[in-house]
Enzyme design. Sequence first.
Site, short mmCIF file in Angstrom:
data_model
loop_
_atom_site.label_atom_id
_atom_site.label_comp_id
_atom_site.label_asym_id
_atom_site.label_seq_id
_atom_site.Cartn_x
_atom_site.Cartn_y
_atom_site.Cartn_z
N ASP A 264 0.85 -1.18 0.00
CA ASP A 264 0.00 0.00 0.00
C ASP A 264 0.90 1.25 0.00
OD1 ASP A 264 -3.11 0.65 0.46
OD2 ASP A 264 -1.95 2.07 1.64
N TYR A 414 -3.14 11.39 1.30
CA TYR A 414 -3.59 11.31 -0.10
C TYR A 414 -3.53 12.69 -0.75
CZ TYR A 414 -5.33 6.57 0.61
OH TYR A 414 -5.42 5.22 0.85
N HIS A 469 -4.98 -7.50 -0.43
CA HIS A 469 -4.25 -6.26 -0.27
C HIS A 469 -3.52 -6.18 1.08
CE1 HIS A 469 -3.29 -2.13 -1.19
NE2 HIS A 469 -3.76 -1.74 -0.02
#
Length: 496
Positions: A264, A414, A469
């Site tokens: 990630d 982000y 993930h």
Amino acid sequence: MSVSKAGGQRAELMFQWASSSARTTVVASTLLRCSSSVTGTMFTEVLIGLVVGGIIFLVVLRRKSHVLKTEDGWWGVGPVPDDEQDTTTYPFKVTTSDAELEDLNRRIDQTRPVPSLEDSQFNYGFNSEYLEKVVSYWRNDFDWRRQVDKLNKYPHFKTNIEGIDVHYVHVKPKQIPDGTNAIPLIMVHGWPGSFYEFYGTIPLLTEPSERQSLVFEVVCPSIPGYGYSEAPHKKGFDSVCAARIFHKLMRRLGFQQFYAHGGDWGWLVTTNMAQLEPKTVKALHVNFAPPSKPGLTVTLSLLLGRHFPKLFGFTSVDLERLYPCLEKLFLESIKETGYMHIQATKPDTAGRALNDSPVGLAAYILEKFSTWTSQDFRNLVDGGLTRKFSLDDLLTNVMIYWTTGCIIPSMRFYKENFSRLDSPHVKIPVSVPTGFACFPNELMHTPKLWVQQKFHNLLTYTHMTRGGHFAAMEEPQLMVEDINNFIKKVEKMKAQ
């Protein structure tokens, strides 16, 4: 975290990939229509020309060797102080209190349930009926104090770097075989995970049961703004800043060279670490590596790979995961990146609501542990959550976010990365030896050819038998086995 993810960074990647996939579909359609109107010979000549051009492009690109540049930052409150910064490291313990638990329970008791649509499962997000069961367990059976003791099983520390306190777990092996040394390894998490993702791998790395396994000294830091690491107080803290801070941390701990692993956001942070100091990072192991910027090779392989798989080294797994590309790459990206658009633009707005509601926070985080573990889990009423994880482990991760109030700064990561679409690291390849663990249920499948576009010294590419993930947390044994096999290969090469 989860998804891909700012001009080579996760946020940009999915935005870019979604739009480029759409363009690619149009171009592919046009190419195939054109090919039907010309002779087979002409089409073959065009194809060969494109492939040769791509090879020349790659050869020229690979000759360039670049090191990512960065400058020290200051993320503390106010201006940089004139006095010398404190570089000491000090022990830290996770704690809780009656007041903290009473506040949590009061907020849980005041939640306002909303019924899910009939037959919606997890396709509209976290199913409300199942959420009530999770909340009931959280309120009545989950023992946070016991989980705090579990968190404190390993030594925690903090140290101030560039004005903020950085948290990390540092585990040294109890025994080291004669004639060997512990191998230093930094492991970096992502969103919406935490350092706790690696708690299943730590004993396998530091206390291996098999004699042929390597013995590691493990450092698991919290990205600033996540968990027990202080959040930056100024704008601009991106993956390169985190990479620089973690290099300083490792030097402060006395490591001149070390290995790195990430998934990630941790993939991007450790990749940046390898780009910043390729002589310090001995090798890099990742389990997430979406194309930084789809170029000629990736585009050609996507256009022609379905018809000429051997030309691009595509396997049956690649074909299954990539095609039809409109569905597998474009539509799936749209389905699973709504959160990313919010966090890459206005993180504080949604974040404020999540910071006030523990039930809302749990739904927001745990939905990712469902869908990102397997897309098929969207069709289950319980989201398949406890098929791979225990509610205790899932809620422990949620509690790390809740008790530290870190959901907003974690979402800002982000925004900071997406704001730098022209970041130099996007164009700079990675030269250190790299290993890639390809888990079958990862959010975006990345064929070996695509990984090699960024990581020019790819030593291993492993098709893992299962996992999604959050691979280190879901399949710690498989992850550790692949890390061991990769680093053994690196160590053998360096010994020659």
